[in-house]
Write a protein that holds these residues in place. Structure first.
Motif, PDB file in Angstrom:
ATOM      1  N   ILE A   6      11.499  -0.222  31.557  1.00  0.00           N
ATOM      2  CA  ILE A   6      10.543   0.460  30.685  1.00  0.00           C
ATOM      3  C   ILE A   6      10.370  -0.402  29.444  1.00  0.00           C
ATOM      4  CG2 ILE A   6      10.073   2.503  29.298  1.00  0.00           C
ATOM      5  CD1 ILE A   6      12.049   4.027  31.127  1.00  0.00           C
ATOM      6  N   ALA A   7       9.186  -0.987  29.252  1.00  0.00           N
ATOM      7  CA  ALA A   7       8.951  -1.809  28.064  1.00  0.00           C
ATOM      8  C   ALA A   7       7.512  -2.295  28.049  1.00  0.00           C
ATOM      9  CB  ALA A   7       9.883  -3.012  28.034  1.00  0.00           C
ATOM     10  N   GLU A   8       7.114  -2.723  26.870  1.00  0.00           N
ATOM     11  CA  GLU A   8       5.890  -3.500  26.722  1.00  0.00           C
ATOM     12  C   GLU A   8       6.346  -4.929  26.497  1.00  0.00           C
ATOM     13  OE1 GLU A   8       3.226  -4.200  23.003  1.00  0.00           O
ATOM     14  OE2 GLU A   8       2.586  -2.324  23.958  1.00  0.00           O
ATOM     15  N   LEU A   9       5.821  -5.846  27.274  1.00  0.00           N
ATOM     16  CA  LEU A   9       6.240  -7.244  27.188  1.00  0.00           C
ATOM     17  C   LEU A   9       5.335  -7.994  26.212  1.00  0.00           C
ATOM     18  CD1 LEU A   9       8.112  -9.464  28.229  1.00  0.00           C
ATOM     19  CD2 LEU A   9       6.486  -9.828  30.095  1.00  0.00           C
ATOM     20  N   ALA A  10       5.932  -8.552  25.157  1.00  0.00           N
ATOM     21  CA  ALA A  10       5.186  -9.356  24.192  1.00  0.00           C
ATOM     22  C   ALA A  10       4.950 -10.753  24.771  1.00  0.00           C
ATOM     23  CB  ALA A  10       5.971  -9.456  22.885  1.00  0.00           C
ATOM     24  N   LEU A  11       3.979 -11.459  24.232  1.00  0.00           N
ATOM     25  CA  LEU A  11       3.665 -12.798  24.718  1.00  0.00           C
ATOM     26  C   LEU A  11       4.829 -13.771  24.586  1.00  0.00           C
ATOM     27  CD1 LEU A  11       0.018 -13.187  23.410  1.00  0.00           C
ATOM     28  CD2 LEU A  11       0.770 -12.749  25.751  1.00  0.00           C
ATOM     29  N   LEU A  15      10.864  -7.573  24.379  1.00  0.00           N
ATOM     30  CA  LEU A  15      10.564  -6.248  24.908  1.00  0.00           C
ATOM     31  C   LEU A  15      10.253  -5.338  23.734  1.00  0.00           C
ATOM     32  CD1 LEU A  15      13.347  -5.794  27.616  1.00  0.00           C
ATOM     33  CD2 LEU A  15      11.065  -6.780  27.860  1.00  0.00           C
ATOM     34  N   ASN A  16       9.042  -4.842  23.684  1.00  0.00           N
ATOM     35  CA  ASN A  16       8.612  -3.951  22.607  1.00  0.00           C
ATOM     36  C   ASN A  16       8.791  -2.500  23.029  1.00  0.00           C
ATOM     37  OD1 ASN A  16       7.825  -6.042  20.892  1.00  0.00           O
ATOM     38  ND2 ASN A  16       5.801  -6.147  21.808  1.00  0.00           N
ATOM     39  N   PRO A  17       9.110  -1.619  22.074  1.00  0.00           N
ATOM     40  CA  PRO A  17       9.269  -0.193  22.383  1.00  0.00           C
ATOM     41  C   PRO A  17       7.962   0.428  22.887  1.00  0.00           C
ATOM     42  CG  PRO A  17       9.996  -0.698  20.143  1.00  0.00           C
ATOM     43  CD  PRO A  17       9.355  -1.918  20.673  1.00  0.00           C
ATOM     44  N   ILE A  37      16.550  -0.356  32.215  1.00  0.00           N
ATOM     45  CA  ILE A  37      16.543  -1.392  31.187  1.00  0.00           C
ATOM     46  C   ILE A  37      15.344  -1.115  30.296  1.00  0.00           C
ATOM     47  CG2 ILE A  37      16.299  -3.847  30.692  1.00  0.00           C
ATOM     48  CD1 ILE A  37      17.536  -4.430  33.421  1.00  0.00           C
ATOM     49  N   LEU A  38      15.568  -1.143  28.993  1.00  0.00           N
ATOM     50  CA  LEU A  38      14.482  -0.862  28.067  1.00  0.00           C
ATOM     51  C   LEU A  38      14.772  -1.489  26.712  1.00  0.00           C
ATOM     52  CD1 LEU A  38      14.711   2.915  27.121  1.00  0.00           C
ATOM     53  CD2 LEU A  38      16.529   1.594  28.109  1.00  0.00           C
ATOM     54  N   PRO A  39      13.769  -1.537  25.814  1.00  0.00           N
ATOM     55  CA  PRO A  39      13.999  -2.132  24.497  1.00  0.00           C
ATOM     56  C   PRO A  39      15.100  -1.411  23.722  1.00  0.00           C
ATOM     57  CG  PRO A  39      11.655  -1.808  24.891  1.00  0.00           C
ATOM     58  CD  PRO A  39      12.383  -1.105  25.990  1.00  0.00           C
ATOM     59  N   ILE A  40      15.780  -2.158  22.896  1.00  0.00           N
ATOM     60  CA  ILE A  40      16.884  -1.609  22.110  1.00  0.00           C
ATOM     61  C   ILE A  40      16.446  -0.391  21.308  1.00  0.00           C
ATOM     62  CG2 ILE A  40      18.410  -2.107  20.155  1.00  0.00           C
ATOM     63  CD1 ILE A  40      18.664  -4.956  21.317  1.00  0.00           C
ATOM     64  N   ASP A  41      15.254  -0.443  20.734  1.00  0.00           N
ATOM     65  CA  ASP A  41      14.780   0.666  19.895  1.00  0.00           C
ATOM     66  C   ASP A  41      14.546   1.955  20.677  1.00  0.00           C
ATOM     67  OD1 ASP A  41      14.878  -1.008  17.713  1.00  0.00           O
ATOM     68  OD2 ASP A  41      12.724  -1.391  17.674  1.00  0.00           O
ATOM     69  N   ALA A  57      17.820  -4.083  26.006  1.00  0.00           N
ATOM     70  CA  ALA A  57      17.581  -5.529  26.045  1.00  0.00           C
ATOM     71  C   ALA A  57      16.541  -5.909  24.999  1.00  0.00           C
ATOM     72  CB  ALA A  57      17.125  -5.957  27.433  1.00  0.00           C
ATOM     73  N   GLU A  58      16.621  -7.156  24.532  1.00  0.00           N
ATOM     74  CA  GLU A  58      15.668  -7.656  23.543  1.00  0.00           C
ATOM     75  C   GLU A  58      14.599  -8.549  24.145  1.00  0.00           C
ATOM     76  OE1 GLU A  58      17.054  -8.945  19.614  1.00  0.00           O
ATOM     77  OE2 GLU A  58      19.074  -8.575  20.359  1.00  0.00           O
ATOM     78  N   HIS A  59      14.927  -9.245  25.240  1.00  0.00           N
ATOM     79  CA  HIS A  59      14.035 -10.288  25.744  1.00  0.00           C
ATOM     80  C   HIS A  59      14.005 -10.277  27.271  1.00  0.00           C
ATOM     81  CE1 HIS A  59      12.302 -14.334  26.112  1.00  0.00           C
ATOM     82  NE2 HIS A  59      11.923 -14.170  24.852  1.00  0.00           N
ATOM     83  N   VAL A  60      12.876 -10.685  27.829  1.00  0.00           N
ATOM     84  CA  VAL A  60      12.716 -10.696  29.279  1.00  0.00           C
ATOM     85  C   VAL A  60      13.702 -11.668  29.952  1.00  0.00           C
ATOM     86  CG1 VAL A  60      10.878 -12.424  29.359  1.00  0.00           C
ATOM     87  CG2 VAL A  60      10.987 -10.652  31.124  1.00  0.00           C
ATOM     88  N   LEU A  61      14.098 -12.725  29.251  1.00  0.00           N
ATOM     89  CA  LEU A  61      15.077 -13.648  29.834  1.00  0.00           C
ATOM     90  C   LEU A  61      16.436 -12.972  30.048  1.00  0.00           C
ATOM     91  CD1 LEU A  61      14.256 -16.976  27.957  1.00  0.00           C
ATOM     92  CD2 LEU A  61      13.644 -16.312  30.302  1.00  0.00           C
ATOM     93  N   ALA A  62      16.828 -12.100  29.127  1.00  0.00           N
ATOM     94  CA  ALA A  62      18.075 -11.351  29.292  1.00  0.00           C
ATOM     95  C   ALA A  62      17.978 -10.422  30.499  1.00  0.00           C
ATOM     96  CB  ALA A  62      18.390 -10.560  28.027  1.00  0.00           C
TER      97      ALA A  62
END
Length: 92
Positions: A6-11, A15-17, A37-41, A57-62
């Protein structure tokens, strides 16, 4: 089974809330997922749904490293009971 994401993926891969996390987390559980898995916020709101392991998670690589087994994300350790519940002012 892979985790529900669950996330919005930034360029830049962050991972955005998103809104509606509780509903999406309930949907994931109903569909048979055991982890999300979802953004920390958004993690604390997702923790209100029982029966799922929550991975912030903070980033798609993680996320990719977690799914591939290269490096595990840390599970959420805050329980729903620790949420700051709004106080109701019932002055009658």
């Amino acid at each position: 089974m892979y985790p529900f994401l669950i996330a919005e993926l930034a360029l830049d891969g962050r991972l955005n809330p998103v809104s509606g996390v509780r509903s999406l987390t309930l949907f994931a559980r109903q569909q048979g997922f055991s982890s999300v898995i979802l953004p920390i916020d958004d993690a604390r709101e997702a923790a209100a749904v029982d029966g799922l392991t929550i991975y912030p998670a903070e980033h798609v690589l993680a996320v990719a490293e977690h799914i591939s087994g290269k490096k595990q994300l840390q599970r959420l350790t805050v329980w729903p009971e620790q949420h700051d519940e709004p106080e109701l002012d019932l002055d009658m």
